[in-house]
Design an enzyme around this catalytic site. Structure first.
Site, PDB file in Angstrom:
ATOM      1  N   TYR A   1      19.950 -11.438  -4.745  1.00 41.02           N
ATOM      2  CA  TYR A   1      19.133 -12.599  -5.093  1.00 41.02           C
ATOM      3  C   TYR A   1      18.229 -12.226  -6.258  1.00 41.02           C
ATOM      4  O   TYR A   1      17.568 -11.181  -6.228  1.00 41.02           O
ATOM      5  CB  TYR A   1      18.283 -13.014  -3.883  1.00 41.02           C
ATOM      6  CG  TYR A   1      17.388 -14.200  -4.128  1.00 41.02           C
ATOM      7  CD1 TYR A   1      17.912 -15.462  -4.421  1.00 41.02           C
ATOM      8  CD2 TYR A   1      15.993 -14.081  -4.059  1.00 41.02           C
ATOM      9  CE1 TYR A   1      17.084 -16.560  -4.626  1.00 41.02           C
ATOM     10  CE2 TYR A   1      15.162 -15.175  -4.253  1.00 41.02           C
ATOM     11  CZ  TYR A   1      15.714 -16.407  -4.539  1.00 41.02           C
ATOM     12  OH  TYR A   1      14.888 -17.500  -4.745  1.00 41.02           O
TER      13      TYR A   1
ATOM     14  N   ASP B   1      16.965  -5.290 -11.063  1.00 43.70           N
ATOM     15  CA  ASP B   1      15.998  -6.174 -10.421  1.00 43.70           C
ATOM     16  C   ASP B   1      15.253  -5.373  -9.366  1.00 43.70           C
ATOM     17  O   ASP B   1      15.754  -5.135  -8.263  1.00 43.70           O
ATOM     18  CB  ASP B   1      16.729  -7.371  -9.789  1.00 43.70           C
ATOM     19  CG  ASP B   1      15.764  -8.335  -9.116  1.00 43.70           C
ATOM     20  OD1 ASP B   1      14.622  -7.931  -8.828  1.00 43.70           O
ATOM     21  OD2 ASP B   1      16.173  -9.487  -8.863  1.00 43.70           O
TER      22      ASP B   1
ATOM     23  N   LYS C   1       6.248  -9.041  -6.668  1.00 38.54           N
ATOM     24  CA  LYS C   1       5.706  -8.645  -5.372  1.00 38.54           C
ATOM     25  C   LYS C   1       4.590  -7.592  -5.501  1.00 38.54           C
ATOM     26  O   LYS C   1       3.478  -7.944  -5.844  1.00 38.54           O
ATOM     27  CB  LYS C   1       6.825  -8.191  -4.447  1.00 38.54           C
ATOM     28  CG  LYS C   1       7.874  -9.319  -4.267  1.00 38.54           C
ATOM     29  CD  LYS C   1       8.841  -9.063  -3.167  1.00 38.54           C
ATOM     30  CE  LYS C   1       9.997 -10.033  -3.162  1.00 38.54           C
ATOM     31  NZ  LYS C   1       9.769 -11.275  -2.466  1.00 38.54           N
TER      32      LYS C   1
HETATM   33  C1  PLP Z   1      15.165  -8.965  -5.710  1.00 34.53           C
HETATM   34  C2  PLP Z   1      14.465 -10.256  -6.005  1.00 34.53           C
HETATM   35  N1  PLP Z   1      14.500 -10.756  -7.244  1.00 34.53           N
HETATM   36  C3  PLP Z   1      13.870 -11.898  -7.571  1.00 34.53           C
HETATM   37  C4  PLP Z   1      13.158 -12.607  -6.622  1.00 34.53           C
HETATM   38  C5  PLP Z   1      12.475 -13.878  -7.004  1.00 34.53           C
HETATM   39  O1  PLP Z   1      11.098 -13.700  -6.977  1.00 34.53           O
HETATM   40  P1  PLP Z   1      10.119 -14.948  -6.749  1.00 34.53           P
HETATM   41  O2  PLP Z   1      10.284 -15.375  -5.329  1.00 34.53           O
HETATM   42  O3  PLP Z   1       8.764 -14.381  -7.071  1.00 34.53           O
HETATM   43  O4  PLP Z   1      10.521 -16.000  -7.727  1.00 34.53           O
HETATM   44  C6  PLP Z   1      13.094 -12.117  -5.317  1.00 34.53           C
HETATM   45  C7  PLP Z   1      12.341 -12.871  -4.287  1.00 34.53           C
HETATM   46  O5  PLP Z   1      12.381 -12.596  -3.118  1.00 34.53           O
HETATM   47  C8  PLP Z   1      13.758 -10.921  -4.995  1.00 34.53           C
HETATM   48  O6  PLP Z   1      13.720 -10.413  -3.752  1.00 34.53           O
END
Ligand code: PLP
Length: 423
Positions: free
Chosen positions: A140, A235, A263
Site C-alpha cells: 500500500y 516506501d 508516520k
Molecule cells: C507503506 C505506506 N505507504 C503510504 C501510506 C499512506 O500514508 P497516509 O495514510 O499518510 O496517506 C501508508 C499508510 O498507512 C503506508 O503504510
C-alpha cells in the site's frame, strides 16, 4: 437513550469514519471513539481503557502524548499554526532526516504518505521521461489513483481490487507483480523494462499483514533498477525511523534513488516526506519542471512534533523496541501453539504480524488465504479484554516504547485465553 456517537457519525460521515479501516468492517461491530490516549493506552468516550497496538498505525513510536512531544507542539502552536512561508524547523527536520538516512541528500516535506508516494511517482516519471512503474500486490502506498491497484491495507480489508472511480487509463502504466517474486518481475521487465520509470516497494511489507522480504529481495530490486535505468523508490512510511534509525534501507544495505517517509517522522501530526538523490530531487519545482506544492507542507506544529520524536530516539531505543517486539511475537507463538491453533507470527525488527495460516506467508495471495474470520474473532476476544489490535488481519502490530513488559505479558495472557476459545 440518545443517539450513540457512532449513529451521529454515520449520519454525517460516510461509514461514520474518516478512514475506512477504522469502521471495523473487516471484523464486524461498531468502533469505539477515542477520548484521549497516554503511553500504551487509549481511553474511549465511555472511559474504558485499552492497551493499544495500533498507535496511530505506527506513528506513535514513543507512545501517545509523550511529554516532550506535547510540549514541543504546545510551544509551536503558541507561535502560530501555519504561515505559508519558510521556517527554521523545516530546515532542521530536513537535516535530521538526511543525517539518519544516507541515501537522502535532499528532502521535500508534505502532509501525508499518500502525497509523498504520489510525488515520488511523478518525480520518477519526470526524471526518467518514462511512464510505467512496477508495484507489488499487497503493498500500500496511499490512495493516489495510479497506486491503488491491488493495494493492501484498507483496500484489502474491503476486498476491493482497486477502487471505483479509478479509470483504466490511470492504472494503464501500473505493472503489478507478486511480492518476493523475481521470476514474475523479470518477466515484466523483459517486456516493459525500457519504459519503467520506477519500482516502488515497501522494503518490509506491512499492509498485507507483516510480510518480511525474502533474503536478497530488496537488494535484487536495486540491481534490476540499475540494470534497466529505473529508479528504486522505497516506501518507508511505516519502516522509516521505526525499524532502525536509518529505516529498512540501512538495515538491508540498499541505496534507493528516492524514499518516502510518514508516520514516525511527523510525530503523530500530518507530515510526510519524499527524499533522495539531490540530482533527482532537484527536478522538483521551483528548481525543476516537476510540479509539487502544499499549503500546509512543513507545517510548524508537525515539524515540531517530528523533531521532538526523532530527538528522543537513540540507538538503544530500537534495541528496546526490538526486545518488546520479540517478547510479543514469541508470546503469541507460544499462546497459539499451546491452544493448537496454526498461526504464522512474523517479526521484522520492531514490527510484529499475525496470520492464521498453516504455511509461511510470503505474498498477498498467501495473506488472503489466511483465516480472516478467525482474526476477527481474536480481535473481538481481545477487545473484550481491553486490548486493541488492528481491526483487520491485513495490518501490523505496533508495540511502542511506552509498552512495558507487564503490558506485553498481559496482552499475551489475553491472547492465550482467546486462543483457547478459538482452538
Ligand atoms: C507503506 C505506506 N505507504 C503510504 C501510506 C499512506 O500514508 P497516509 O495514510 O499518510 O496517506 C501508508 C499508510 O498507512 C503506508 O503504510
Amino acid at each position: 437513550m440518545g443517539e450513540s456517537l457512532f449513529e451521529r457519525a454515520a449520519a454525517r460521515i460516510p461509514g461514520g469514519v474518516n478512514s475506512p479501516v477504522r469502521a471495523f468492517g473487516a471484523v464486524g461491530g461498531e468502533p469505539f471513539f477515542v477520548a484521549r490516549a497516554h503511553g500504551a493506552r487509549l481511553v474511549d468516550t465511555e472511559d474504558r481503557s485499552y492497551l493499544d497496538y495500533v498507535q496511530s498505525w505506527g506513528a506513535s513510536i514513543l507512545g501517545h502524548a509523550h511529554p516532550v512531544v506535547v510540549d514541543a507542539v504546545q510551544r509551536a502552536a503558541a507561535d502560530g499554526t501555519s504561515y505559508g512561508a519558510p521556517t527554521a524547523r523545516e530546515v532542521e527536520l530536513a537535516e535530521a532526516i538526511c543525517a539518519r538516512v544516507p541515501s537522502v541528500e535532499k528532502v521535500r516535506l508534505v502532509s501525508s504518505g499518500t502525497e509523498a508516494a504520489m510525488t515520488a511517482l511523478r518525480l520518477a516519471r519526470g526524471a526518467t521521461g518514462r511512464a510505467k512503474f512496477v508495484k507489488f500486490a499487497g503493498c500500500y502506498h496511499g490512495h493516489a489513483d495510479a497506486l491503488l491497484a491491488q493495494a493492501g491495507s484498507g483496500v484489502a480489508t474491503l476486498g476491493l481490487p482497486g477502487s471505483a472511480g479509478v479509470t483504466p487509463g490511470t492504472v494503464a502504466d501500473t505493472i503489478i507483480v507478486p511480492y518476493n517474486d523475481f521470476a514474475a518481475l523479470d518477466d515484466a521487465l523483459a517486456v516493459h523494462g525500457a519504459d519503467v520509470a520506477a519500482i516502488i516497494v515497501e522494503p518490509i511489507a506491512a499492509n498485507m499483514g507483516l510480510v518480511p522480504p525474502a533474503p536478497g529481495f530488496v537488494e535484487g530490486l536495486r540491481a534490476r533498477c540499475t540494470q534497466h535505468g529505473a529508479l528504486l523508490v522505497l516506501d518507508e512510511v511505516i519502516t522509516g525511523f521505526r525499524v532502525g534509525p536509518g529505516g529498512a534501507q540501512v538495515l538491508a544495505g540498499v541505496t534507493p534513488d528516492l524514499s518516502i517517509f510518514g508516520k514516525v517522522v511527523g510525530g503523530g501530526l500530518p507530515l510526510a516526506a519524499v527524499g533522495g538523490r539531490a540530482a533527482v530531487m532537484d527536478e522538483l519545482a521551483p528548481l525543476g519542471p516537476v510540479y509539487q506544492a502544499g499549503t500546509l507542507s512543513g507545517n510548524p506544529l508537525a515539524t515540531a512534533a517530528g523533531l521532538a520524536v526523532l530527538g528522543e530516539l537513540r540507538p538503544e531505543s530500537y534495541d528496546a523496541l526490538e526486545r518488546s517486539a520479540e517478547r510479543l511475537a514469541s508470546g503469541l507463538r507460544g499462546a497459539f501453539a499451546d491452544a493448537g491453533v496454526p498461526v504464522q507470527v512474523t517479526r521484522a525488527f520492531t514490527l510484529v504480524g499475525l496470520f492464521f495460516a498453516a504455511e509461511p506467508v510470503g505474498d498477498y495471495e498467501a495473506a488472503r488465504r489466511a483465516d480472516h474470520g478467525r482474526y476477527a474473532r481474536l480481535f473481538h476476544g481481545l477487545l473484550d479484554r481491553d486490548v486493541f489490535f488492528a481491526p483487520s488481519g491485513y495490518e501490523t502490530l505496533f508495540p511502542s516504547l511506552a509498552h512495558t513488559d507487564a503490558d506485553l505479558d498481559a496482552t499475551i495472557d489475553a491472547v492465550a485465553e482467546c486462543a483457547r476459545e478459538l482452538g
